[in-house]
Design a protein around this motif. Structure first.
Motif, PDB file in Angstrom:
ATOM      1  N   GLU A  99     -10.628  -3.387   3.094  1.00 56.46           N
ATOM      2  CA  GLU A  99     -10.531  -2.710   1.801  1.00 56.46           C
ATOM      3  C   GLU A  99      -9.448  -3.365   0.925  1.00 56.46           C
ATOM      4  O   GLU A  99      -9.638  -3.550  -0.279  1.00 56.46           O
ATOM      5  N   ILE A 100      -8.334  -3.734   1.535  1.00 52.96           N
ATOM      6  CA  ILE A 100      -7.272  -4.444   0.801  1.00 52.96           C
ATOM      7  C   ILE A 100      -7.808  -5.757   0.246  1.00 52.96           C
ATOM      8  O   ILE A 100      -7.571  -6.097  -0.922  1.00 52.96           O
ATOM      9  N   ASP A 101      -8.549  -6.492   1.080  1.00 54.67           N
ATOM     10  CA  ASP A 101      -9.129  -7.767   0.635  1.00 54.67           C
ATOM     11  C   ASP A 101     -10.079  -7.580  -0.545  1.00 54.67           C
ATOM     12  O   ASP A 101     -10.142  -8.417  -1.444  1.00 54.67           O
ATOM     13  N   GLU A 102     -10.821  -6.471  -0.560  1.00 54.83           N
ATOM     14  CA  GLU A 102     -11.735  -6.194  -1.677  1.00 54.83           C
ATOM     15  C   GLU A 102     -10.963  -5.934  -2.972  1.00 54.83           C
ATOM     16  O   GLU A 102     -11.378  -6.370  -4.047  1.00 54.83           O
ATOM     17  N   TYR A 103      -9.831  -5.235  -2.890  1.00 50.26           N
ATOM     18  CA  TYR A 103      -9.012  -5.009  -4.077  1.00 50.26           C
ATOM     19  C   TYR A 103      -8.391  -6.318  -4.571  1.00 50.26           C
ATOM     20  O   TYR A 103      -8.296  -6.550  -5.778  1.00 50.26           O
ATOM     21  N   ILE A 104      -7.988  -7.185  -3.658  1.00 48.86           N
ATOM     22  CA  ILE A 104      -7.462  -8.498  -4.041  1.00 48.86           C
ATOM     23  C   ILE A 104      -8.544  -9.302  -4.755  1.00 48.86           C
ATOM     24  O   ILE A 104      -8.302  -9.917  -5.796  1.00 48.86           O
ATOM     25  N   LYS A 105      -9.744  -9.294  -4.210  1.00 50.27           N
ATOM     26  CA  LYS A 105     -10.872 -10.012  -4.808  1.00 50.27           C
ATOM     27  C   LYS A 105     -11.180  -9.458  -6.205  1.00 50.27           C
ATOM     28  O   LYS A 105     -11.392 -10.213  -7.148  1.00 50.27           O
ATOM     29  N   TYR A 106     -11.165  -8.134  -6.340  1.00 47.37           N
ATOM     30  CA  TYR A 106     -11.420  -7.494  -7.635  1.00 47.37           C
ATOM     31  C   TYR A 106     -10.397  -7.949  -8.674  1.00 47.37           C
ATOM     32  O   TYR A 106     -10.743  -8.324  -9.792  1.00 47.37           O
ATOM     33  N   ALA A 107      -9.122  -7.908  -8.307  1.00 48.36           N
ATOM     34  CA  ALA A 107      -8.053  -8.291  -9.242  1.00 48.36           C
ATOM     35  C   ALA A 107      -8.162  -9.764  -9.619  1.00 48.36           C
ATOM     36  O   ALA A 107      -7.977 -10.131 -10.784  1.00 48.36           O
ATOM     37  N   ALA A 108      -8.456 -10.619  -8.648  1.00 48.62           N
ATOM     38  CA  ALA A 108      -8.574 -12.056  -8.919  1.00 48.62           C
ATOM     39  C   ALA A 108      -9.721 -12.344  -9.880  1.00 48.62           C
ATOM     40  O   ALA A 108      -9.604 -13.197 -10.768  1.00 48.62           O
ATOM     41  N   GLU A 109     -10.833 -11.621  -9.746  1.00 44.43           N
ATOM     42  CA  GLU A 109     -11.968 -11.810 -10.644  1.00 44.43           C
ATOM     43  C   GLU A 109     -11.676 -11.248 -12.035  1.00 44.43           C
ATOM     44  O   GLU A 109     -12.077 -11.816 -13.040  1.00 44.43           O
ATOM     45  N   LYS A 110     -10.976 -10.126 -12.086  1.00 44.64           N
ATOM     46  CA  LYS A 110     -10.667  -9.504 -13.368  1.00 44.64           C
ATOM     47  C   LYS A 110      -9.669 -10.333 -14.174  1.00 44.64           C
ATOM     48  O   LYS A 110      -9.763 -10.415 -15.397  1.00 44.64           O
ATOM     49  N   TYR A 111      -8.707 -10.933 -13.493  1.00 45.29           N
ATOM     50  CA  TYR A 111      -7.658 -11.692 -14.167  1.00 45.29           C
ATOM     51  C   TYR A 111      -7.789 -13.186 -13.862  1.00 45.29           C
ATOM     52  O   TYR A 111      -6.832 -13.831 -13.453  1.00 45.29           O
ATOM     53  N   THR A 112      -8.959 -13.731 -14.074  1.00 47.12           N
ATOM     54  CA  THR A 112      -9.219 -15.150 -13.848  1.00 47.12           C
ATOM     55  C   THR A 112      -8.254 -15.994 -14.674  1.00 47.12           C
ATOM     56  O   THR A 112      -8.012 -15.708 -15.839  1.00 47.12           O
ATOM     57  N   GLY A 113      -7.675 -16.998 -14.055  1.00 45.41           N
ATOM     58  CA  GLY A 113      -6.760 -17.881 -14.754  1.00 45.41           C
ATOM     59  C   GLY A 113      -5.305 -17.449 -14.708  1.00 45.41           C
ATOM     60  O   GLY A 113      -4.439 -18.163 -15.153  1.00 45.41           O
ATOM     61  N   ARG A 114      -5.037 -16.258 -14.198  1.00 45.79           N
ATOM     62  CA  ARG A 114      -3.655 -15.791 -14.072  1.00 45.79           C
ATOM     63  C   ARG A 114      -3.312 -15.725 -12.596  1.00 45.79           C
ATOM     64  O   ARG A 114      -4.162 -15.425 -11.764  1.00 45.79           O
ATOM     65  N   GLN A 115      -2.088 -15.996 -12.272  1.00 42.52           N
ATOM     66  CA  GLN A 115      -1.659 -16.020 -10.882  1.00 42.52           C
ATOM     67  C   GLN A 115      -0.948 -14.711 -10.542  1.00 42.52           C
ATOM     68  O   GLN A 115       0.055 -14.356 -11.157  1.00 42.52           O
ATOM     69  N   ILE A 116      -1.491 -14.004  -9.571  1.00 43.11           N
ATOM     70  CA  ILE A 116      -0.934 -12.713  -9.168  1.00 43.11           C
ATOM     71  C   ILE A 116       0.159 -12.956  -8.142  1.00 43.11           C
ATOM     72  O   ILE A 116      -0.056 -13.618  -7.138  1.00 43.11           O
ATOM     73  N   VAL A 150       0.876  -1.171   0.000  1.00 44.64           N
ATOM     74  CA  VAL A 150       0.000   0.000   0.000  1.00 44.64           C
ATOM     75  C   VAL A 150       0.913   1.222   0.000  1.00 44.64           C
ATOM     76  O   VAL A 150       1.717   1.399   0.904  1.00 44.64           O
ATOM     77  N   ILE A 151       0.782   2.042  -1.033  1.00 42.71           N
ATOM     78  CA  ILE A 151       1.673   3.179  -1.234  1.00 42.71           C
ATOM     79  C   ILE A 151       0.870   4.470  -1.192  1.00 42.71           C
ATOM     80  O   ILE A 151      -0.178   4.583  -1.823  1.00 42.71           O
ATOM     81  N   GLY A 152       1.357   5.451  -0.444  1.00 41.85           N
ATOM     82  CA  GLY A 152       0.735   6.771  -0.430  1.00 41.85           C
ATOM     83  C   GLY A 152      -0.340   6.966   0.617  1.00 41.85           C
ATOM     84  O   GLY A 152      -1.092   7.928   0.565  1.00 41.85           O
ATOM     85  N   GLY A 153      -0.440   6.067   1.562  1.00 41.42           N
ATOM     86  CA  GLY A 153      -1.444   6.212   2.608  1.00 41.42           C
ATOM     87  C   GLY A 153      -1.649   4.904   3.332  1.00 41.42           C
ATOM     88  O   GLY A 153      -0.867   3.969   3.197  1.00 41.42           O
ATOM     89  N   GLU A 154      -2.729   4.863   4.099  1.00 40.33           N
ATOM     90  CA  GLU A 154      -3.074   3.658   4.849  1.00 40.33           C
ATOM     91  C   GLU A 154      -4.423   3.146   4.402  1.00 40.33           C
ATOM     92  O   GLU A 154      -5.284   3.915   3.976  1.00 40.33           O
ATOM     93  N   MET A 155      -4.609   1.835   4.547  1.00 37.35           N
ATOM     94  CA  MET A 155      -5.849   1.199   4.124  1.00 37.35           C
ATOM     95  C   MET A 155      -6.146   0.054   5.085  1.00 37.35           C
ATOM     96  O   MET A 155      -5.242  -0.671   5.471  1.00 37.35           O
ATOM     97  N   ASP A 156      -7.427  -0.093   5.466  1.00 41.52           N
ATOM     98  CA  ASP A 156      -7.755  -1.183   6.388  1.00 41.52           C
ATOM     99  C   ASP A 156      -7.787  -2.519   5.643  1.00 41.52           C
ATOM    100  O   ASP A 156      -7.875  -2.581   4.424  1.00 41.52           O
ATOM    101  N   ARG A 157      -7.681  -3.584   6.398  1.00 41.72           N
ATOM    102  CA  ARG A 157      -7.552  -4.936   5.840  1.00 41.72           C
ATOM    103  C   ARG A 157      -8.747  -5.318   4.965  1.00 41.72           C
ATOM    104  O   ARG A 157      -8.587  -5.961   3.930  1.00 41.72           O
TER     105      ARG A 157
END
Length: 89
Positions: A14-31, A5-12
Protein backbone atom coordinates in the motif's frame (compact mmCIF):
# COMPACT_ATOMS: atom_id res chain seq x y z
CA UNK A 1 13.00 9.13 -0.15
CA UNK A 2 11.88 9.15 3.46
CA UNK A 3 8.36 7.80 4.14
CA UNK A 4 6.52 8.41 7.42
CA UNK A 5 3.28 6.58 8.21
CA UNK A 6 1.40 8.53 10.87
CA UNK A 7 -1.71 7.46 12.78
CA UNK A 8 -1.65 3.74 12.09
CA UNK A 9 0.05 0.94 10.23
CA UNK A 10 0.21 0.23 6.52
CA UNK A 11 1.63 -2.72 4.59
CA UNK A 12 4.53 -2.22 2.17
CA UNK A 13 2.41 -2.80 -0.95
CA UNK A 14 0.00 0.00 0.00
CA UNK A 15 2.90 2.37 0.77
CA UNK A 16 4.41 1.57 -2.64
CA UNK A 17 1.08 2.43 -4.31
CA UNK A 18 1.02 5.85 -2.62
CA UNK A 19 4.62 6.47 -3.73
CA UNK A 20 3.68 5.51 -7.29
CA UNK A 21 0.62 7.81 -7.16
CA UNK A 22 2.69 10.79 -5.97
CA UNK A 23 5.42 10.17 -8.55
CA UNK A 24 2.85 10.11 -11.37
CA UNK A 25 1.03 13.18 -10.07
CA UNK A 26 4.20 15.25 -9.69
CA UNK A 27 6.11 14.16 -12.79
CA UNK A 28 9.37 16.05 -13.16
CA UNK A 29 9.67 16.95 -9.47
CA UNK A 30 11.85 15.06 -7.05
CA UNK A 31 10.15 13.96 -3.84
CA UNK A 32 12.40 14.05 -0.78
CA UNK A 33 9.92 12.98 1.89
CA UNK A 34 6.30 11.90 2.13
CA UNK A 35 4.03 11.71 5.17
CA UNK A 36 1.16 9.26 4.86
CA UNK A 37 -1.37 10.35 7.49
CA UNK A 38 -4.05 7.79 8.36
CA UNK A 39 -7.29 9.27 9.72
CA UNK A 40 -9.83 6.48 10.15
CA UNK A 41 -10.87 5.41 6.66
CA UNK A 42 -9.12 8.37 5.04
CA UNK A 43 -5.49 8.91 4.09
CA UNK A 44 -3.83 12.29 3.56
CA UNK A 45 -0.51 12.70 1.78
CA UNK A 46 1.92 15.47 2.67
CA UNK A 47 4.73 15.67 0.14
CA UNK A 48 8.03 17.51 0.56
CA UNK A 49 9.99 18.19 -2.61
CA UNK A 50 13.76 18.38 -2.89
CA UNK A 51 15.01 21.84 -3.80
CA UNK A 52 15.63 22.34 -7.47
CA UNK A 53 19.26 23.22 -8.02
CA UNK A 54 19.73 26.05 -10.45
CA UNK A 55 21.87 29.14 -10.36
CA UNK A 56 19.72 31.65 -12.21
CA UNK A 57 16.26 31.77 -13.76
CA UNK A 58 15.52 34.01 -16.69
CA UNK A 59 12.01 35.43 -17.00
CA UNK A 60 10.87 35.98 -20.54
CA UNK A 61 7.26 36.94 -21.11
CA UNK A 62 5.36 34.73 -18.71
CA UNK A 63 7.65 31.72 -18.40
CA UNK A 64 10.89 30.75 -16.70
CA UNK A 65 13.84 28.99 -18.28
CA UNK A 66 17.07 27.76 -16.69
CA UNK A 67 19.31 28.77 -19.57
CA UNK A 68 19.09 31.19 -22.46
CA UNK A 69 19.63 28.26 -24.86
CA UNK A 70 15.88 27.57 -24.89
CA UNK A 71 14.98 31.04 -26.14
CA UNK A 72 14.64 31.92 -29.81
CA UNK A 73 16.44 34.92 -31.36
CA UNK A 74 13.54 37.33 -30.77
CA UNK A 75 13.32 36.43 -27.07
CA UNK A 76 17.09 36.73 -26.67
CA UNK A 77 16.96 40.18 -28.21
CA UNK A 78 14.04 41.17 -25.97
CA UNK A 79 15.95 39.91 -22.93
CA UNK A 80 19.10 41.83 -23.84
CA UNK A 81 17.10 45.09 -24.11
CA UNK A 82 15.46 44.79 -20.66
CA UNK A 83 16.49 46.93 -17.72
CA UNK A 84 18.70 45.03 -15.27
CA UNK A 85 18.05 45.02 -11.54
CA UNK A 86 20.54 44.07 -8.87
CA UNK A 87 20.35 40.61 -7.33
CA UNK A 88 19.91 40.49 -3.55
CA UNK A 89 21.62 37.64 -1.74
Amino acid sequence: MKINVIGGEMDRHEIDEYIKYAAEKYTGRQIGQMDIIIDGEFVDLKIYFKDMDFQRAYRSTDYLVKTMDKLNDAKRSEFSEKERHSVKE
